[in-house]
Scaffold this motif. Structure first.
Motif, mmCIF file in Angstrom:
data_model
loop_
_atom_site.group_PDB
_atom_site.id
_atom_site.type_symbol
_atom_site.label_atom_id
_atom_site.label_comp_id
_atom_site.label_asym_id
_atom_site.label_seq_id
_atom_site.Cartn_x
_atom_site.Cartn_y
_atom_site.Cartn_z
ATOM 1 N N VAL A 186 -7.449 -8.212 -8.452
ATOM 2 C CA VAL A 186 -6.830 -7.125 -9.209
ATOM 3 C C VAL A 186 -6.734 -7.550 -10.672
ATOM 4 C CG1 VAL A 186 -4.745 -5.718 -9.480
ATOM 5 C CG2 VAL A 186 -5.479 -6.423 -7.188
ATOM 6 N N VAL B 287 -1.255 -20.221 -12.536
ATOM 7 C CA VAL B 287 -0.401 -19.771 -13.638
ATOM 8 C C VAL B 287 1.036 -20.072 -13.239
ATOM 9 C CG1 VAL B 287 0.135 -17.872 -15.190
ATOM 10 C CG2 VAL B 287 -2.043 -17.895 -13.981
ATOM 11 N N HIS C 174 2.599 -9.639 -13.548
ATOM 12 C CA HIS C 174 1.464 -10.236 -12.836
ATOM 13 C C HIS C 174 0.488 -10.757 -13.885
ATOM 14 C CE1 HIS C 174 -2.567 -9.513 -10.624
ATOM 15 N NE2 HIS C 174 -2.102 -10.692 -10.286
ATOM 16 N N VAL D 290 -3.072 -12.672 -14.896
ATOM 17 C CA VAL D 290 -4.405 -13.118 -14.467
ATOM 18 C C VAL D 290 -5.042 -13.887 -15.614
ATOM 19 C CG1 VAL D 290 -4.794 -11.227 -12.841
ATOM 20 C CG2 VAL D 290 -5.587 -11.003 -15.182
#
Lengths: 192, 368, 287
Positions: free
Chosen positions: B241, B278, B357, B359
């Motif tokens: 995602v 992360v 979130h 990425v």
């Protein structure tokens, strides 16, 4: 309105001589007919009108955007074909033709360059009827009824002019940003 | 007479040279070289860095004994193909945070122009009075060294063989990956309309994705069209995602009736490595009183990641994406070595953020 | 006198028009790639023109004799115009070339990958062409055969309409390649569709400690029909503890996603793959 004297005289003559009047009217009509039948086809740069009827097309339902882009792209295809065949420029075909349709037209232009023949189209519009839209949306088959005036020239000499209504079976497939004509076959009226 | 003329010409030449030295900033340079103030010391050191005059810059340090020159240069000019190696220090600002007669702390804001756009970094530098001049303490950054070892990687990679250009139509080809936009939220920002959301690769192969949007006016006509550009992770592995953000500068929400989204996906040769952790993600208020999402990146593979690019989506209490921000990290990611990052979060967004979130996209020297 | 001139003009126009549009005797229909001849249309030497979908032919002919049309001159279906000109007079005729017998198939199968157990997920479209790549518009019967990974083939005949026929198929519950074949006469085409695992189902992870670090790994990830989710599929682990939040996107390798994470204090761990979420773990760190 002031009219010159000769005008009155001429009018009087015509009114008083019915044979002459009939001959004059006949000759004028013939002249008008002759003028009307004179070659007037030229490589028009305006887009032909294209109407699309996709009501009976399936199995896939046509998308709103596609129903707009098909007539637009088909009109551009005809415009570019008319210009390419009139000016013997194969490079004009790349934008809206692909596959067999493009190969055929390229071959035809190569022949035209060899023989000195070329074609001029005056496009009076197309009525497209959707026949088949593939489930994955990657091919569309249509029937086109086109009203055309076609002039065949050998060099500068016109050897034939005809006003016709032709029927085509068209196969279009999507390209990067437009629909391309992949196959264009003229069929006899009423078929298939 | 001749002698008098020669003396006159000599005097005039000396005067002219003096004037030109003065007007070209020679006096200022001289003053800075002697660094009569802590600000001058910092400015002199950074201007030498800007001129890539590393020896002169290094000579301005108070703690030369502790700082390796190579490490100093690496700190400011980058290494291993990191973003700073493709950057130029365009300008800088310096201001004091604290000052006494013997020492001071100054903040330097460095404006780099880089291959991916402008980059700003802050350095808080301690300056010390040393005799009749001021010198800069450069923070010692000891590059952690990883013990020699073998990091096993089960190399997982997808390569693509497409249909040839000359193949007949109807010959089987490999389909493009299936991707899906799973959320989209249109926001009115002070100077623009912004679309934020997330996209997922639903397929079993990697995808190169791009999201674009067309704004439609009340009459149904197209008002504007924009793409996500680099505010998306373009390469998505199966089921991955990515956030995306599309900016429409100068646009107002009241001029828009609807939005047409377009997600394009192409087949791409890709590798499942490196895996980047992360960690320690948290939102905090920085020294400039701005909200920042901080964290650290750990490259879990054995290869160097040259330019990491961090993209974060922020959610409200209902799980709705309310903002997407991104930033490039100026350091490369060496295997297993944590590297910090920080992403700005607008204040009006930060107060509503309940979750986020992150990425990590990355660029390598040979492929991206 | 003027009337006489006018009538003469009219007559000459009618005559000229009649001569200009004189019909050339051509067969109404010709099969693609078949040679034929056109009856002579006058006397003496003249020029013959043949304008077709891909042809613009011009040659000198003896108008008294039949004009031979070679097979390669009528390979493309469509409307052809034949014209003969001798002196100032031209005669013309039109004929249609229709496709020869079916000899080639275009088979378009979508998608090339499909999740298992998906109804009507596969579509196959068949185009029937002759040897010259002309679409055969006369209805033809095409045999479609599907051979699944496991099990026997299933066949069905479909008639074309305007040269096209199509079918929709369900994907099988078992992953693997499925063969789709279309055949007409000697011509046949085969396409392969990869049936791949669907979304992960019942995604489960477990944790263990190794050298002070928490090792989290999933059970082998399968879809709801038991097929292994392909390697490379991303599984996202999220850990929240005293240090903040940590996320790692890990690709499946040999069916399992595995990650090591340091933990400080109480940690809450979640797992997801795409839009599918799995179980949650609560662990205490500092071991």
């Amino acid at each position: 309105m002031i009219r010159p004297a000769w005008y009155v005289r001429k009018m009087t003559n015509t009114i008083h001589n019915p044979i002459r009047r009939f001959a004059r009217i006949t000759a004028t009509t013939c002249l008008a007919l002759c003028l009307a039948s004179l070659p007037r086809v030229s490589a028009d740069t305006s887009l032909p009108t294209v109407e699309l009827n996709a009501e009976k097309m399936g199995p896939r339902q046509i998308e709103d955007l596609t129903s707009k882009s098909i007539p637009r792209d088909y009109a551009f295809a005809w415009l570019s074909m008319a210009q390419a065949l009139d000016t013997n420029r194969k490079d004009l075909l790349g934008g809206y033709f692909t596959g067999l349709a493009k190969e055929n037209l390229v071959q035809k232009i190569a022949d035209q360059q060899k023989t000195g023949i070329h074609l001029k189209y005056e496009d009076h519009g197309h009525k497209l009827e959707g026949l088949f839209y593939s489930p994955a949306g990657d091919a569309m088959q249509l029937r086109d009824q086109a009203a055309l005036e076609i002039q065949i020239l050998d060099g500068d000499k016109v050897i034939q002019t005809e006003q016709v209504t032709l029927h085509f079976i068209v196969l279009m497939t999507p390209g990067a940003d437009r629909w391309l004509v992949r196959d264009l076959e003229t069929i006899p009226e009423g078929k298939p | 007479m001749k002698r008098l003329l020669a003396i006159g010409i000599f005097i005039i030449t000396v005067v002219l040279v003096g004037i030109s030295w003065f007007t070209s900033g020679g006096l200022a340079r001289q003053r800075m070289y002697s660094a009569q103030t802590p600000e001058e010391a910092v400015r002199l050191m950074v201007s030498q860095v800007q001129a890539h005059n590393w020896d002169a810059a290094y000579s301005r340090l108070a703690n030369r004994g502790e700082v390796d020159k190579a490490a100093f240069v690496r700190d400011l000019a980058g290494s291993n193909g990191s973003l700073l190696t493709y950057a130029n220090l365009e300008s800088f600002d310096v201001w004091g945070l604290h000052q006494t007669n013997q020492d001071a702390i100054f903040r330097a804001k460095l404006h780099y122009s880089t291959a991916v756009g402008p980059l700003e970094t802050f350095r808080d530098l301690k300056v010390e009075h040393d005799g009749n001049t001021w010198k800069v303490f450069w923070p010692t950054t000891r590059l952690p060294k990883l013990a020699p070892q073998v990091i096993p990687v089960n190399y997982l990679r997808w390569d693509v063989i497409n249909r040839g250009a000359q193949d007949d139509w109807g010959v089987q080809n490999v389909d493009n990956p299936q991707v899906r936009i799973i959320s989209m939220n249109a926001l009115q920002r002070p100077d623009s309309v912004v679309l934020v959301g997330e996209i997922v690769n639903e397929d079993t192969i990697p995808a190169y994705v791009n999201v674009s949007a067309t704004l439609l006016g009340p009459d149904g006509n197209e008002v504007a069209q924009e793409g996500s550009f680099d505010k998306i992770s373009h390469t998505l592995l199966p089921k991955q995602v990515s956030p995306y953000r599309i900016d429409f500068p100068g646009m107002r929400m009241d001029k828009i009736k609807s939005v047409r989204m377009d997600a394009k996906a192409m087949l791409i040769a890709a590798s499942a490595d490196p895996v980047i952790e992360v960690g320690q993600q948290h939102i905090e208020t920085d020294a400039l009183n701005k909200k920042v999402l901080r964290g650290q990146l750990v490259n879990q593979s054995g290869q160097i990641v040259n330019i990491p690019h961090v993209i974060a989506s922020y959610y409200d209490g209902n799980g709705k994406v309310i903002w997407v921000s991104d930033g490039y990290v100026d350091q490369e990611l060496l295997p297993q070595i944590p590297v910090s990052f920080g992403l700005d979060v607008p204040d009006d967004v930060a107060k509503n953020v309940q979750n986020y979130h992150v990425v990590v996209n990355y660029y390598e020297n040979n492929n991206s | 006198m003027r009337a006489l001139i006018s009538v003469s003009l009219l007559l000459s126009f009618v005559l000229t028009t009649a001569l200009w549009s004189a019909e050339l005797k051509v067969p109404p229909q010709v099969t693609a790639g078949n040679a034929f001849s056109i009856s002579g249309a006058g006397s003496g030497q003249g020029t013959f023109y043949l304008i077709g979908p891909a042809e613009s032919i011009k040659r000198q002919v003896d108008l008294a004799n039949d004009i031979q049309i070679q097979s390669e001159e009528v390979e493309h279906v469509g409307r052809y115009t034949a014209i003969t000109c001798g002196g100032d007079q031209c005669s013309s005729g039109h004929f249609y070339v229709h496709a020869a017998a079916p000899d080639r198939l275009g088979l378009i199968v979508h998608p090339s990958r499909v999740p298992v157990s998906n109804p009507n997920a596969i579509s196959a479209v068949v185009f029937v062409f002759d040897d010259f790549h002309n679409l055969v518009l006369v209805p033809q019967s095409v045999k479609l055969t599907v051979t699944p990974t496991a099990g026997s083939s299933i066949s069905e005949s479909r008639n074309t309409q305007n040269g096209v026929t199509w079918v929709r198929l369900n994907s099988a519950p078992k992953g693997g390649p499925a063969k789709i074949e279309a055949a007409i006469g000697k011509a046949s085409e085969i396409r392969v569709v990869q049936q791949v695992a669907s979304d992960a189902c019942n995604l489960q992870m477990k944790s263990s400690w190794m050298s002070g670090k928490l090792v989290i790994e999933t059970n082998p990830v399968r879809d709801c029909t038991g097929n292994f989710v392909p390697d490379g599929t991303i599984v996202s682990f999220t850990k929240t503890d005293a240090d903040g939040k940590t996320t790692v996107d890990v690709p499946l390798k040999k069916g399992i996603a595995k990650v090591e994470m340091p933990v400080s204090g109480q940690a809450h761990i979640t797992v997801a793959s795409g839009v599918v979420t799995g179980n949650e773990l609560n662990v205490s760190g500092g071991r």
